[in-house]
Motif scaffolding. Structure first.
Motif, mmCIF file in Angstrom:
data_model
loop_
_atom_site.group_PDB
_atom_site.id
_atom_site.type_symbol
_atom_site.label_atom_id
_atom_site.label_comp_id
_atom_site.label_asym_id
_atom_site.label_seq_id
_atom_site.Cartn_x
_atom_site.Cartn_y
_atom_site.Cartn_z
ATOM 1 N N ASP A 296 0.386 4.498 -11.345
ATOM 2 C CA ASP A 296 0.746 5.852 -10.907
ATOM 3 C C ASP A 296 1.679 5.888 -9.698
ATOM 4 N N VAL A 297 2.366 4.796 -9.441
ATOM 5 C CA VAL A 297 3.376 4.760 -8.374
ATOM 6 C C VAL A 297 4.690 4.276 -8.978
ATOM 7 N N LYS B 66 8.227 1.928 -4.810
ATOM 8 C CA LYS B 66 8.152 0.526 -4.433
ATOM 9 C C LYS B 66 9.366 -0.205 -5.010
ATOM 10 N N ALA C 101 0.855 -1.194 0.000
ATOM 11 C CA ALA C 101 0.000 0.000 0.000
ATOM 12 C C ALA C 101 0.888 1.241 0.000
ATOM 13 N N MET C 102 0.643 2.140 -0.936
ATOM 14 C CA MET C 102 1.455 3.364 -1.017
ATOM 15 C C MET C 102 0.621 4.486 -1.616
ATOM 16 N N GLU C 103 0.748 5.644 -1.051
ATOM 17 C CA GLU C 103 0.006 6.810 -1.520
ATOM 18 C C GLU C 103 0.507 7.243 -2.895
ATOM 19 N N LYS C 104 -0.423 7.681 -3.737
ATOM 20 C CA LYS C 104 -0.044 8.237 -5.032
ATOM 21 C C LYS C 104 0.244 9.722 -4.853
ATOM 22 N N ILE C 105 1.456 10.121 -5.212
ATOM 23 C CA ILE C 105 1.816 11.535 -5.110
ATOM 24 C C ILE C 105 2.353 11.990 -6.465
ATOM 25 N N ASN D 186 8.648 7.293 -1.693
ATOM 26 C CA ASN D 186 7.435 6.919 -2.424
ATOM 27 C C ASN D 186 7.735 6.108 -3.676
#
Length: 325
Positions: A254-255, A233, A181-185, A231
């Protein structure tokens, strides 16, 4: 209930229309009468009786009102029949699918537990389809071989030495990436993060034990944590002899994602590849994908050279820190 009973599958499943025909005969009404009672055309009822038309939920509910047989029964019968017909259709192309499967490193995938083993011959295709999240060889070909989904790749695996093994390696990276799980920035923020954190990446490389040492596993986890802080992976995926890719970088959903071969034999090979892929993330666009140690016609030599220069600069800084790579 025994396993044999639990998984019993009849050789033939008849359309639910035959059950309906029997019930109508028992009730003493015909198709025209039923059509009037449930507000459907006589053609629709005849098509259901002959197995040419599926029973929808709306029809099943209406049939329950007339026949007193629960809608769940009609829906279950329709599902069983539709599944039976679909299975027969798949069986027609089963031989060609098995031939297609021979192109993949299935034994190695089983050994690594990337796919599940199955016993029944008819089920052998399902683990591979599920692994790739496709429903047919054609779907795999469109996505990976012909790279029709250019958001995923800007290269065609048809140009690589073994596109089948390459697609397995890339797909395994996607599966692992989906588990994180990772935020899209914004990509600009990611690039800014990396630039600000370069001293931390270099310091970790300076302090790192040899890639052949057991303690290197701790370094790999620390590197993943640093990348997550930026940010990104970072994934470790063992490659295949026929697809000896060292690394890949791309933006997946988008990551930013960096995927490295999990089995480098030299310190220089590992760190150079990491910084090379990191360079692509910092310097190049979100729609690009890059593979290291793989030759393909659409390879962007200019961008590859830029990533090389970026990696060389970081490796030089590692050397200045007292670590020889």
């Amino acid at each position: 209930m025994s396993e044999e009973t639990k998984y019993f599958a009849p050789a033939v499943i008849y359309p639910p229309g035959e059950d309906l025909a029997d019930k109508l005969e028992e009730m003493g009404i015909d198709a025209n009468d039923l059509a009037s009672r449930i507000g459907r055309s006589q053609k629709t009822i005849n098509d259901i009786l002959n197995g040419k038309c599926s029973i929808t939920l709306d029809v099943a509910i209406d049939l329950e009102c007339v026949t007193k047989i629960p809608a769940e029964y009609w829906m279950h019968r329709q599902y069983s029949y539709s599944n039976f017909i679909a299975s027969k259709k798949r069986e027609k192309g089963f031989g060609s699918i098995l031939e297609w499967m021979k192109n993949f490193p299935l034994q190695e995938m089983l050994k690594r537990k990337w796919i599940d083993a199955v016993q029944a011959a008819a089920d052998k295709v399902q683990p591979l389809f599920k692994f790739f999240a496709v429903c047919s060889p054609k779907a795999w070909e469109n996505y990976y071989y012909k790279q029709q989904l250019k958001v995923a790749f800007r290269i065609s695996l048809a140009e690589s030495r073994d596109p089948y093994a390459m697609s397995v390696w890339l797909r395994r990276g996607e599966i692992l990436a989906d588990e994180i799980a990772m935020e899209k920035i914004p990509d600009k923020k990611v690039r800014s993060n990396v630039k600000n954190m370069l001293p931390e990446f270099i310091a970790l490389a300076v302090k790192s034990p040899s890639v052949t040492a057991p303690e290197f596993s701790k370094t790999k986890k620390k590197l993943q944590a640093l990348c997550a802080k930026a940010n990104i992976k970072l994934l470790y995926v063992e490659n295949f002899k026929t697809a000896p890719v060292h690394g890949a970088s791309r933006w997946y959903k988008d990551v930013a994602v960096i995927q490295l071969h999990d089995g480098f034999e030299t310190d220089g090979g590992f760190w150079y590849t990491f910084f090379h892929e990191l360079g692509h993330i910092v310097l190049h666009g979100k729609k690009d994908m890059f593979l290291k140690n793989v030759e393909y016609r659409s390879r962007d030599l200019v961008k590859d050279a830029e990533a090389d220069a970026f990696a060389q600069k970081q490796i030089a800084a590692v050397g200045d820190g007292g670590k020889k790579l």
